[in-house]
Design a protein around this motif. Structure first.
Motif, short mmCIF file in Angstrom:
data_model
loop_
_atom_site.label_atom_id
_atom_site.label_comp_id
_atom_site.label_asym_id
_atom_site.label_seq_id
_atom_site.Cartn_x
_atom_site.Cartn_y
_atom_site.Cartn_z
N LEU A 66 0.85 -1.19 0.00
CA LEU A 66 0.00 0.00 0.00
C LEU A 66 0.89 1.24 0.00
CD1 LEU A 66 -2.69 -1.10 2.62
CD2 LEU A 66 -3.05 -0.81 0.16
N PRO A 67 0.36 2.38 -0.41
CA PRO A 67 1.17 3.60 -0.40
C PRO A 67 1.59 3.97 1.02
CG PRO A 67 -1.13 4.12 -0.80
CD PRO A 67 -1.01 2.63 -0.90
N SER A 68 2.70 4.66 1.14
CA SER A 68 3.20 5.00 2.47
C SER A 68 2.39 6.12 3.12
CB SER A 68 4.67 5.41 2.40
OG SER A 68 4.84 6.56 1.57
N LEU A 69 1.83 7.02 2.30
CA LEU A 69 1.07 8.14 2.85
C LEU A 69 -0.33 7.70 3.25
CD1 LEU A 69 0.64 11.14 3.47
CD2 LEU A 69 0.05 11.47 1.04
N ALA A 70 -0.72 8.00 4.49
CA ALA A 70 -2.05 7.65 4.99
C ALA A 70 -2.72 8.88 5.58
CB ALA A 70 -1.97 6.55 6.03
N TRP A 71 -3.85 9.27 5.02
CA TRP A 71 -4.67 10.32 5.59
C TRP A 71 -5.61 9.67 6.61
CZ3 TRP A 71 -4.32 15.35 5.72
CH2 TRP A 71 -3.62 16.04 4.72
N CYS A 72 -5.65 10.23 7.82
CA CYS A 72 -6.39 9.61 8.93
C CYS A 72 -7.35 10.62 9.54
CB CYS A 72 -5.43 9.10 9.99
SG CYS A 72 -4.22 7.91 9.36
N VAL A 73 -8.50 10.12 9.99
CA VAL A 73 -9.54 11.00 10.51
C VAL A 73 -9.12 11.69 11.80
CG1 VAL A 73 -10.72 9.18 11.81
CG2 VAL A 73 -12.02 11.14 10.96
N GLY A 74 -8.39 11.00 12.67
CA GLY A 74 -8.00 11.57 13.96
C GLY A 74 -6.69 11.01 14.46
N ARG A 75 -6.30 11.46 15.65
CA ARG A 75 -4.98 11.12 16.17
C ARG A 75 -4.86 9.63 16.50
NH1 ARG A 75 -4.49 16.27 20.34
NH2 ARG A 75 -4.76 17.89 18.74
N LYS A 76 -5.93 9.05 17.02
CA LYS A 76 -5.86 7.62 17.37
C LYS A 76 -5.65 6.77 16.12
CE LYS A 76 -8.53 3.99 19.64
NZ LYS A 76 -9.11 3.20 18.56
N THR A 77 -6.40 7.08 15.07
CA THR A 77 -6.23 6.35 13.82
C THR A 77 -4.84 6.61 13.24
OG1 THR A 77 -8.61 6.53 13.39
CG2 THR A 77 -7.20 6.01 11.51
N ALA A 78 -4.38 7.85 13.33
CA ALA A 78 -3.05 8.18 12.82
C ALA A 78 -1.97 7.44 13.61
CB ALA A 78 -2.82 9.68 12.89
N ALA A 79 -2.14 7.31 14.91
CA ALA A 79 -1.16 6.59 15.72
C ALA A 79 -1.10 5.12 15.31
CB ALA A 79 -1.51 6.71 17.20
N ALA A 80 -2.28 4.53 15.05
CA ALA A 80 -2.32 3.14 14.60
C ALA A 80 -1.65 3.00 13.24
CB ALA A 80 -3.77 2.65 14.53
N ALA A 81 -1.88 3.97 12.34
CA ALA A 81 -1.26 3.93 11.02
C ALA A 81 0.25 4.08 11.12
CB ALA A 81 -1.86 5.01 10.13
N SER A 82 0.70 4.99 11.97
CA SER A 82 2.15 5.17 12.15
C SER A 82 2.79 3.89 12.68
CB SER A 82 2.42 6.34 13.10
OG SER A 82 1.99 7.55 12.54
N ALA A 83 2.10 3.25 13.64
CA ALA A 83 2.63 2.01 14.22
C ALA A 83 2.69 0.89 13.18
CB ALA A 83 1.78 1.57 15.40
N SER A 84 1.86 1.00 12.13
CA SER A 84 1.86 -0.01 11.07
C SER A 84 2.79 0.36 9.91
CB SER A 84 0.43 -0.21 10.54
OG SER A 84 -0.39 -0.79 11.54
N GLY A 85 3.55 1.44 10.08
CA GLY A 85 4.55 1.79 9.09
C GLY A 85 4.15 2.85 8.08
N PHE A 86 2.97 3.42 8.22
CA PHE A 86 2.54 4.47 7.31
C PHE A 86 3.08 5.83 7.74
CE2 PHE A 86 -0.78 1.23 6.84
CZ PHE A 86 -0.92 1.17 5.46
N HIS A 87 3.21 6.72 6.78
CA HIS A 87 3.46 8.13 7.08
C HIS A 87 2.09 8.77 7.24
CE1 HIS A 87 5.12 12.12 7.08
NE2 HIS A 87 4.39 12.45 6.02
N ALA A 88 1.66 8.93 8.48
CA ALA A 88 0.27 9.29 8.77
C ALA A 88 0.09 10.79 8.93
CB ALA A 88 -0.20 8.57 10.03
N ARG A 89 -0.99 11.30 8.37
CA ARG A 89 -1.41 12.68 8.56
C ARG A 89 -2.80 12.66 9.19
NH1 ARG A 89 0.13 15.48 2.69
NH2 ARG A 89 2.40 15.08 2.78
N SER A 90 -2.95 13.31 10.32
CA SER A 90 -4.23 13.33 11.03
C SER A 90 -5.00 14.60 10.73
CB SER A 90 -4.00 13.21 12.54
OG SER A 90 -5.22 13.39 13.24
N ALA A 91 -6.30 14.45 10.47
CA ALA A 91 -7.17 15.61 10.28
C ALA A 91 -7.70 16.13 11.61
CB ALA A 91 -8.34 15.25 9.37
N ASP A 92 -7.46 15.37 12.69
CA ASP A 92 -7.87 15.79 14.04
C ASP A 92 -9.35 16.16 14.10
OD1 ASP A 92 -5.28 15.38 14.86
OD2 ASP A 92 -4.73 17.50 14.86
N GLY A 93 -10.20 15.34 13.50
CA GLY A 93 -11.61 15.69 13.53
C GLY A 93 -12.50 14.56 13.09
#
Length: 232
Positions: A66-93
């Motif tokens: 999968l692509p390395s960049l992951a757009w995430c709805v919030g910080r918890k999802t972004a933290a899970a994505a980061s832990a799975s190796g993604f470069h996560a960006r959180s929308a915090d909302g």
């Protein structure tokens, strides 16, 4: 705690850490994830979109590139994505803020939206309307579970009971799971106005809406409910 077990146990631990003996969290999941294995189109995606930590786990279980960049709805999802190796960006909302964030800085290419069976909001429609090329795949289902015996005993006892509810679906499931002989005075913490709307008409002693759709704000909402309880 009515969330899926892992999420419920994590928030229960946060409650105990913050409030100590003032609370006795009971984890009684009303949903449990079932991970699916859809066929993902063989394309070079510029980014993946996640609106839940369950979707991140489902993506990990797919075992595909999968692509390395992951757009995430919030910080918890972004933290899970980061832990799975993604470069996560959180929308915090929520879904709206996520769509807005993506449209302000759109990926250079097609994106892949991995989500559950039950979704709310118009994220997909907003992105498509703006001309974003997007594929979608359903990667998990949240299957309902009945209230556990300990939870049934709590809701049928005439005392004050705080119930944090994190999504409209969990609010719907909680309402449906309440037995006719419910006697507890329900103090409800809703993660958003959408969750509060799903609770409309449900008899309750109090309702607190989190000021932001995340766990820290839900802790604050629980704290406000605790502070308003009558002295023992």
């Amino acid at each position: 705690m009515t969330r899926a077990r892992a999420d419920g146990e994590a928030f229960a631990a946060a409650l105990t850490a913050r409030f100590g003996g003032k609370v006795r969290p009971v984890v009684a999941p009303l949903i449990a994830p079932r991970f699916l294995t859809p066929v993902i189109p063989d394309r070079d995606y510029a980014a993946v979109v996640f609106t839940s930590a369950q979707a991140v786990e489902a993506a990990r279980r797919l075992g595909i590139s999968l692509p390395s960049l992951a757009w995430c709805v919030g910080r918890k999802t972004a933290a899970a994505a980061s832990a799975s190796g993604f470069h996560a960006r959180s929308a915090d909302g929520d879904a709206k803020t996520l769509a807005d964030a993506i449209l302000k800085n759109p990926p250079d290419g097609r994106i892949l939206y991995l989500h559950g069976v039950d979704i709310r909001g118009n994220l997909l429609e907003k992105l498509e309307f703006a001309g974003i090329d997007i594929d979608v795949a359903i990667v998990y289902a949240q299957e309902p579970r009945p209230l556990a015996a300990e939870a049934l005993a709590l809701v049928t006892t005439p005392h004050d009971l705080i119930v944090p509810l994190f999504s409209p679906r969990s609010a719907d499931l909680f309402r449906a799971a309440l037995p006719p002989d419910t006697a507890a005075r329900l103090h409800l913490a809703a993660m958003s106005t959408a969750v509060a709307d799903a609770l409309a008409g449900l008899p309750r002693a109090a309702l607190a809406i989190a000021r932001h759709p995340d766990a820290p704000a839900m802790l604050e909402a629980v704290e406000s409910l605790l502070a308003a309880l009558p002295a023992p």
